[in-house]
Design a protein around this motif. Structure first.
Motif, short mmCIF file in Angstrom:
data_model
loop_
_atom_site.label_atom_id
_atom_site.label_comp_id
_atom_site.label_asym_id
_atom_site.label_seq_id
_atom_site.Cartn_x
_atom_site.Cartn_y
_atom_site.Cartn_z
N ARG A 179 46.21 111.73 55.16
CA ARG A 179 45.16 112.90 55.42
C ARG A 179 45.84 113.82 56.37
O ARG A 179 45.83 115.05 56.40
CB ARG A 179 43.81 112.27 56.18
CG ARG A 179 42.90 113.33 56.61
CD ARG A 179 42.55 114.34 55.28
NE ARG A 179 41.61 115.32 56.13
CZ ARG A 179 40.98 116.26 55.18
NH1 ARG A 179 41.35 116.34 53.90
NH2 ARG A 179 40.13 117.08 55.61
N PHE A 180 46.69 113.16 57.48
CA PHE A 180 47.60 114.13 58.15
C PHE A 180 48.64 114.90 57.59
O PHE A 180 48.47 116.20 57.78
CB PHE A 180 48.35 113.13 59.33
CG PHE A 180 49.43 113.78 60.36
CD1 PHE A 180 48.95 114.81 61.30
CD2 PHE A 180 50.57 113.78 59.90
CE1 PHE A 180 49.92 115.23 61.97
CE2 PHE A 180 51.56 114.45 60.75
CZ PHE A 180 51.34 115.23 61.58
N PHE A 181 49.32 114.27 56.65
CA PHE A 181 50.47 115.37 55.89
C PHE A 181 49.48 116.11 54.97
O PHE A 181 49.92 117.42 54.88
CB PHE A 181 51.00 114.52 55.15
CG PHE A 181 52.14 113.81 56.29
CD1 PHE A 181 53.28 114.63 56.85
CD2 PHE A 181 52.21 112.27 56.49
CE1 PHE A 181 53.79 113.88 57.64
CE2 PHE A 181 53.33 111.73 57.09
CZ PHE A 181 54.29 112.56 58.12
N SER A 182 48.45 115.93 54.44
CA SER A 182 47.74 116.99 53.77
C SER A 182 47.18 118.22 54.66
O SER A 182 47.38 119.27 54.06
CB SER A 182 46.45 116.38 53.02
OG SER A 182 46.60 115.18 52.11
N ARG B 139 44.70 117.94 65.26
CA ARG B 139 45.04 117.29 66.57
C ARG B 139 44.19 116.30 66.90
O ARG B 139 44.70 115.20 67.44
CB ARG B 139 44.16 118.55 67.90
CG ARG B 139 45.32 119.78 67.97
CD ARG B 139 44.57 120.31 69.33
NE ARG B 139 43.20 121.08 69.05
CZ ARG B 139 43.27 122.35 68.45
NH1 ARG B 139 44.27 122.97 68.00
NH2 ARG B 139 41.80 122.71 68.35
N ASP B 140 43.01 115.88 66.24
CA ASP B 140 42.33 114.74 66.31
C ASP B 140 43.13 113.61 65.87
O ASP B 140 43.50 112.48 66.28
CB ASP B 140 40.91 114.89 65.62
CG ASP B 140 40.28 113.54 65.80
OD1 ASP B 140 39.87 112.93 66.65
OD2 ASP B 140 39.96 113.02 64.38
N ILE B 141 43.73 113.54 64.63
CA ILE B 141 44.42 112.71 63.68
C ILE B 141 45.71 112.45 64.45
O ILE B 141 46.32 111.22 64.71
CB ILE B 141 44.61 113.10 62.19
CG1 ILE B 141 43.38 113.14 61.60
CG2 ILE B 141 45.58 111.98 61.66
CD1 ILE B 141 43.34 113.32 60.15
N VAL C 205 49.29 121.50 67.91
CA VAL C 205 48.65 120.76 68.64
C VAL C 205 48.31 121.48 70.01
O VAL C 205 47.19 121.04 70.58
CB VAL C 205 49.42 119.54 69.04
CG1 VAL C 205 48.73 118.56 70.01
CG2 VAL C 205 49.16 118.49 67.80
N THR C 206 49.26 122.26 70.57
CA THR C 206 49.17 122.86 72.06
C THR C 206 48.36 123.98 71.82
O THR C 206 47.86 124.66 72.79
CB THR C 206 50.40 122.92 72.73
OG1 THR C 206 51.45 123.61 71.86
CG2 THR C 206 51.22 121.62 73.00
#
Length: 381
Positions: free
Chosen positions: A234-237, A268-270, A377-378
């Motif tokens: 999911r992160f890479f998607s 950011r969550d994952i 993320v930041t």
């Protein structure tokens, strides 16, 4: 047992004198020695099945099957070299900072693909020989693809998959073109019909693919084949869509948020749950790179990655040392065959300086990906 005798379809009686190097059959007497296909497609497909399913051969361990498969694999070197030479020229005309590389598919990757797709025949596998152009922008990718599709190239375009305008659910983006080699000259015509895959992608798309392979190597999961831990997939998607937005591509990865704010929030969550930045930094710091006597003018590079030893070794070979390079490649594959996560690949780039940029996944280098992730993320945090 597959019979290697002449009568059983082994080396034809009228075949030129050859030298056998680790299953690579190469003609003698030429300025450059290239392996030639000397087995029927039926023999190639049966040999491949024996390697994937040793039990089908009364206990396995059939050396002749490995010889046949390695000959077929090595025979792709000549058409692959032809395509990469043209690719260098065409891409240079469009993008002066482009990077071009080529590789012959690893035996472990071949076996894994045949295991995933039981109906696939090795004689019809389209990506045994592959070359890649990495360009500075999506616009340049489109220009290069158009240059091929509108040219009078004699080789047959078998398929074209545009994963930029139609991204995969994994997040992968790029353009794949499959060609069948074709020559009307008597010598090279022996390679007619062999497939060569060209991948054309941007630097950012290459950065994404590098990170996927790096994480997959350490987790020992085929993330690039959409197999592995759900959260990493999911992160890479999500990152695929984030990179599409940065490159101003209208097509988002299927199943990801269409609204940028929601997309970044999920990233950011994952990222926090997986601790992605720390994990990738640790991977980079874990590997020592040993370069065995690399010299200016080397053309082939054998990369051997052994995560369990925290080591990646690079060995260079001149253009005239294809036989020696091929022999060492087969030897390294056999040596690390039972070591989880270890990989070996024989590649070609135009300079030592280009090596790490073309194959950063072998150096576990995700510096650019980390910088992009840090920005996402930041921002808005």
């Amino acid at each position: 047992m597959l019979d290697l005798s002449t009568d059983a379809g082994g080396i034809p009686a009228n075949h030129p004198p050859i030298v056998v190097i680790g299953g690579f059959f190469l003609s003698r007497g030429a300025a450059m020695e290239w392996a030639k296909p000397i087995y029927s497609k039926g023999q190639i497909d049966r040999a491949a099945k024996m390697l994937v399913n040793p039990g089908a051969n009364d206990g396995g361990g059939d050396t002749s099957a490995l010889v046949i498969v390695n000959n077929w694999r090595a025979a792709h070197n000549f058409p692959l070299n032809t395509f990469q030479v043209t690719l260098r020229k065409k891409s240079q005309d469009i993008d002066g900072s482009r990077l071009v590389a080529q590789r012959i598919k690893r035996m472990s990757s071949i076996e894994a693909k045949l295991a995933r797709f039981p109906r696939m025949r090795m004689s019809q596998m389209q990506d045994i020989g592959g070359c890649r152009a990495i360009l500075s922008s999506v616009k340049n990718v489109e220009r290069l693809v158009e240059k091929y599709t509108t040219s009078d190239i004699k080789h047959k375009l078998d398929s074209l998959d545009d994963y930029i305008n139609n991204p995969k659910e994994s997040g992968y983006r790029g353009v794949h073109m499959i060609y069948r080699y074709n020559s009307d000259r008597e010598g090279p015509s022996v390679y007619n019909g062999l497939f060569v895959e060209m991948q054309i992608r941007t630097r950012l798309q290459h950065t994404w693919a590098t990170a996927v392979e790096t994480v997959g190597t350490f987790l020992q999961q085929a993330l690039k084949s959409s197999m592995g831990e759900a959260q990493w997939l999911r992160f890479f998607s999500l990152m695929g869509s984030a990179f599409a937005i940065k490159e101003r591509c209208p097509a988002m990865v299927p199943g990801t948020p269409l609204e940028e704010k929601s997309l970044n929030a999920e990233i950011r969550d994952i990222e926090a749950r997986l601790n992605v930045r720390s994990v990738l930094t640790m991977y980079q710091q874990a590997i020592r790179v040993a370069k065995d006597g690399l010299k200016k003018g080397d053309h082939y590079y054998l990369l051997t990655l052994e995560p369990s030893k925290h080591q990646m070794r690079v060995t260079g070979f001149k253009k005239t040392q294809l036989v020696e390079a091929s022999e060492k490649y087969v030897s390294e594959e056999a040596r690390i065959a039972n070591t989880p996560g270890s990989e070996a690949v024989l590649v070609s780039v135009d300079s030592i300086a280009s090596l790490e940029r073309a194959y950063p996944n072998y150096f576990l280098d995700t510096t650019t990906f980390l910088a992009e992730l840090e920005r996402l993320v930041t921002s808005g945090a």
